[in-house]
Design a protein around this motif. Structure first.
Motif, PDB file in Angstrom:
ATOM      1  N   ALA A 223      55.672  -9.357 -73.467  1.00  0.00           N
ATOM      2  CA  ALA A 223      54.359  -9.305 -74.119  1.00  0.00           C
ATOM      3  C   ALA A 223      53.254  -9.758 -73.161  1.00  0.00           C
ATOM      4  O   ALA A 223      52.182  -9.161 -73.111  1.00  0.00           O
ATOM      5  N   HIS A 224      53.536 -10.814 -72.383  1.00  0.00           N
ATOM      6  CA  HIS A 224      52.554 -11.257 -71.391  1.00  0.00           C
ATOM      7  C   HIS A 224      52.297 -10.149 -70.368  1.00  0.00           C
ATOM      8  O   HIS A 224      51.159  -9.858 -70.008  1.00  0.00           O
ATOM      9  N   LEU A 225      53.393  -9.575 -69.912  1.00  0.00           N
ATOM     10  CA  LEU A 225      53.278  -8.507 -68.918  1.00  0.00           C
ATOM     11  C   LEU A 225      52.366  -7.399 -69.427  1.00  0.00           C
ATOM     12  O   LEU A 225      51.430  -6.973 -68.744  1.00  0.00           O
ATOM     13  N   ILE A 226      52.617  -6.951 -70.653  1.00  0.00           N
ATOM     14  CA  ILE A 226      51.815  -5.850 -71.208  1.00  0.00           C
ATOM     15  C   ILE A 226      50.348  -6.259 -71.332  1.00  0.00           C
ATOM     16  O   ILE A 226      49.444  -5.491 -70.989  1.00  0.00           O
ATOM     17  N   TYR A 227      50.127  -7.483 -71.756  1.00  0.00           N
ATOM     18  CA  TYR A 227      48.744  -7.946 -71.895  1.00  0.00           C
ATOM     19  C   TYR A 227      48.002  -7.862 -70.561  1.00  0.00           C
ATOM     20  O   TYR A 227      46.902  -7.320 -70.470  1.00  0.00           O
ATOM     21  N   PHE A 228      48.627  -8.401 -69.510  1.00  0.00           N
ATOM     22  CA  PHE A 228      47.928  -8.415 -68.216  1.00  0.00           C
ATOM     23  C   PHE A 228      47.764  -7.002 -67.649  1.00  0.00           C
ATOM     24  O   PHE A 228      46.752  -6.702 -67.018  1.00  0.00           O
ATOM     25  N   MET A 229      48.756  -6.149 -67.893  1.00  0.00           N
ATOM     26  CA  MET A 229      48.645  -4.779 -67.386  1.00  0.00           C
ATOM     27  C   MET A 229      47.496  -4.033 -68.073  1.00  0.00           C
ATOM     28  O   MET A 229      46.733  -3.321 -67.442  1.00  0.00           O
ATOM     29  N   LYS A 230      47.395  -4.217 -69.390  1.00  0.00           N
ATOM     30  CA  LYS A 230      46.308  -3.549 -70.117  1.00  0.00           C
ATOM     31  C   LYS A 230      44.951  -4.084 -69.672  1.00  0.00           C
ATOM     32  O   LYS A 230      43.991  -3.333 -69.486  1.00  0.00           O
ATOM     33  N   THR A 231      44.889  -5.391 -69.469  1.00  0.00           N
ATOM     34  CA  THR A 231      43.624  -5.996 -69.014  1.00  0.00           C
ATOM     35  C   THR A 231      43.243  -5.447 -67.642  1.00  0.00           C
ATOM     36  O   THR A 231      42.089  -5.098 -67.387  1.00  0.00           O
ATOM     37  N   MET A 232      44.235  -5.352 -66.769  1.00  0.00           N
ATOM     38  CA  MET A 232      43.969  -4.859 -65.413  1.00  0.00           C
ATOM     39  C   MET A 232      43.456  -3.416 -65.453  1.00  0.00           C
ATOM     40  O   MET A 232      42.469  -3.078 -64.796  1.00  0.00           O
ATOM     41  N   LEU A 233      44.110  -2.577 -66.222  1.00  0.00           N
ATOM     42  CA  LEU A 233      43.748  -1.162 -66.216  1.00  0.00           C
ATOM     43  C   LEU A 233      42.411  -0.913 -66.914  1.00  0.00           C
ATOM     44  O   LEU A 233      41.643  -0.043 -66.507  1.00  0.00           O
ATOM     45  N   THR A 234      42.128  -1.708 -67.935  1.00  0.00           N
ATOM     46  CA  THR A 234      40.825  -1.574 -68.588  1.00  0.00           C
ATOM     47  C   THR A 234      39.708  -1.963 -67.625  1.00  0.00           C
ATOM     48  O   THR A 234      38.653  -1.335 -67.581  1.00  0.00           O
ATOM     49  N   GLU A 235      39.976  -2.979 -66.794  1.00  0.00           N
ATOM     50  CA  GLU A 235      38.984  -3.401 -65.809  1.00  0.00           C
ATOM     51  C   GLU A 235      38.715  -2.284 -64.799  1.00  0.00           C
ATOM     52  O   GLU A 235      37.580  -1.983 -64.469  1.00  0.00           O
ATOM     53  N   ILE A 236      39.799  -1.674 -64.320  1.00  0.00           N
ATOM     54  CA  ILE A 236      39.632  -0.638 -63.299  1.00  0.00           C
ATOM     55  C   ILE A 236      38.974   0.616 -63.873  1.00  0.00           C
ATOM     56  O   ILE A 236      38.047   1.160 -63.307  1.00  0.00           O
ATOM     57  N   PHE A 237      39.487   1.076 -65.001  1.00  0.00           N
ATOM     58  CA  PHE A 237      39.003   2.365 -65.505  1.00  0.00           C
ATOM     59  C   PHE A 237      37.816   2.212 -66.454  1.00  0.00           C
ATOM     60  O   PHE A 237      37.259   3.187 -66.928  1.00  0.00           O
ATOM     61  N   GLU A 238      37.457   0.979 -66.716  1.00  0.00           N
ATOM     62  CA  GLU A 238      36.271   0.692 -67.516  1.00  0.00           C
ATOM     63  C   GLU A 238      36.317   1.320 -68.903  1.00  0.00           C
ATOM     64  O   GLU A 238      35.300   1.737 -69.439  1.00  0.00           O
ATOM     65  N   LYS A 239      37.511   1.477 -69.408  1.00  0.00           N
ATOM     66  CA  LYS A 239      37.666   1.847 -70.810  1.00  0.00           C
ATOM     67  C   LYS A 239      39.076   1.454 -71.243  1.00  0.00           C
ATOM     68  O   LYS A 239      39.949   1.221 -70.392  1.00  0.00           O
ATOM     69  N   GLU A 240      39.264   1.398 -72.540  1.00  0.00           N
ATOM     70  CA  GLU A 240      40.578   1.066 -73.081  1.00  0.00           C
ATOM     71  C   GLU A 240      41.568   2.154 -72.661  1.00  0.00           C
ATOM     72  O   GLU A 240      41.314   3.327 -72.862  1.00  0.00           O
TER      73      GLU A 240
END
Ligand code: PHE
Length: 349
Positions: A223-240
């Motif tokens: 669950a932690h892994l998924i959280y950080f991955m989603k946060t990282m990708l949202t930061e890069i692509f600037e959308k959910e």
């Protein structure tokens, strides 16, 4: 004789007026004033002139000679001046001005992504670490649960030195170095160049860039892994971005995953970029394998962790719609200018 001198002078004047360049002037000089020139011819004729007329004729020839010389000189000078004016005009620089549009320096797209992710992760308590390009087999393979002769070594063939060192194939080496250097709980990221014995094509190069992340603490889960991955990708692509995990094999994680994102081009509907499946493989990740924790001197009974590794070039290509990885590595300024500046501006907050 007088008549002859007059005609010669006129002829010369016309020729001089018509002369358009210094080469023609040179030819005129030879033709009129040269050893076998027209004036020398007249001099030879002096012999046959009656003695009483000789002095006047000689003077006439001399006067003519001087006038021809003066005419040639004047025109030669005029040509030189025109030439200089032309050069001054063409090579003119205003030394009081700043150099004409040298352009502002800007970050390379890969650096932009790296800096942005470093900013994000440090804000979340991660520490930035670095490691060497030239590694030992221990850090690149063995400590990462890939023993000698293990078939998994074939997945990442690299360049070996004769003394047993190699060019690192992955930034995962810094997982081990980080665990040795820091005691848990720890959160680290590390980015840099990695090397593989790869034939270059639109999506492969023998040198590319990765960013690695690792978090070790008590009770770390997927669950932690998924959280950080989603946060990282949202930061890069600037959308959910929608993500999904599929089982993936990396000897240093268990379970290991291939993380896929829903295609940003077609929004998951299926297009040529995602080969009609709506999902794109983006990175490798998983829960740190107990023997890797042990290699780093950490007790797997007490601690667990996740790790991920992602190609920075791959992220830059997706973010800026770059279709050939070699564009990122060949140093072509024209290509960089096309988008580095707007991208840089977009990244400024
Ligand atoms: N090092 C892996 C690679 O280069 C990626 C990875 C990193 C996978 C961390 C799992 C965990 O392919």
């Amino acid at each position: 004789m007088k008549e002859q001198l007059k005609r010669l002078k006129q002829e010369f004047q016309t020729a001089l007026e018509q002369a358009g360049d210094s080469k023609t002037l040179e030819e005129l000089k030879v033709a009129y004033l040269g050893k076998k020139g027209r004036l020398s011819g007249l001099m030879a004729e002096l012999k046959s002139i009656p003695p009483q007329d000789k002095a006047a004729a000689g003077k006439g020839i001399n006067d003519l000679k001087q006038s021809l010389q003066a005419g040639l000189e004047a025109k030669t000078k005029a040509f030189a001046q025109a030439e200089q004016a032309r050069a001054l005009d063409a090579e003119w620089i205003d030394v009081t001005l700043n150099p004409a549009d040298r352009g502002l320096g800007a970050f390379h797209p890969v650096s932009l992504i790296q800096r942005r992710l470093e900013g994000l992760f440090t804000a979340m308590g991660f520490q930035i670490l670095d490691g060497p390009h030239i590694e030992t087999e221990h850090y690149n393979f063995e400590a990462l649960n890939i023993p000698a002769h293990h078939p998994a070594r074939d997945m990442q063939d690299t360049f070996y030195f004769t003394d047993g060192h190699l060019l690192r194939t992955q930034t995962s080496t810094i997982q081990i170095r980080g665990m040795e250097y820091l005691k848990p709980p720890l959160r680290i990221i590390a980015s840099g160049k990695v090397f593989r014995c790869e034939r270059a094509d639109a999506s492969h190069d023998s040198c590319f860039h990765q960013i690695e992340g690792m978090m070790v603490d008590e009770d770390i889960s997927v669950a932690h892994l998924i959280y950080f991955m989603k946060t990282m990708l949202t930061e890069i692509f600037e959308k959910e971005v929608k993500v999904r995990l599929r089982p993936g094999y990396f000897p240093f994680v268990e379970p290991g995953f291939e993380l896929e994102i829903s295609c940003l081009i077609c929004d998951g509907k299926g297009c040529s970029v995602c080969k009609r499946v709506g999902w794109l493989e983006l990175l490798g990740c998983g829960m740190v394998h107990p023997s890797v924790l042990r290699s780093g001197g950490i007790d797997p009974q007490r601690y667990s962790g996740f790790a991920f590794g992602v190609g920075l070039d791959r992220l830059a290509m997706m973010k800026y719609a770059i279709s050939d990885i070699r564009e990122l590595h060949n140093g072509g300024l024209g290509f960089m200018r096309d988008f580095t500046l707007p991208a840089d501006l977009a990244f400024r907050r």
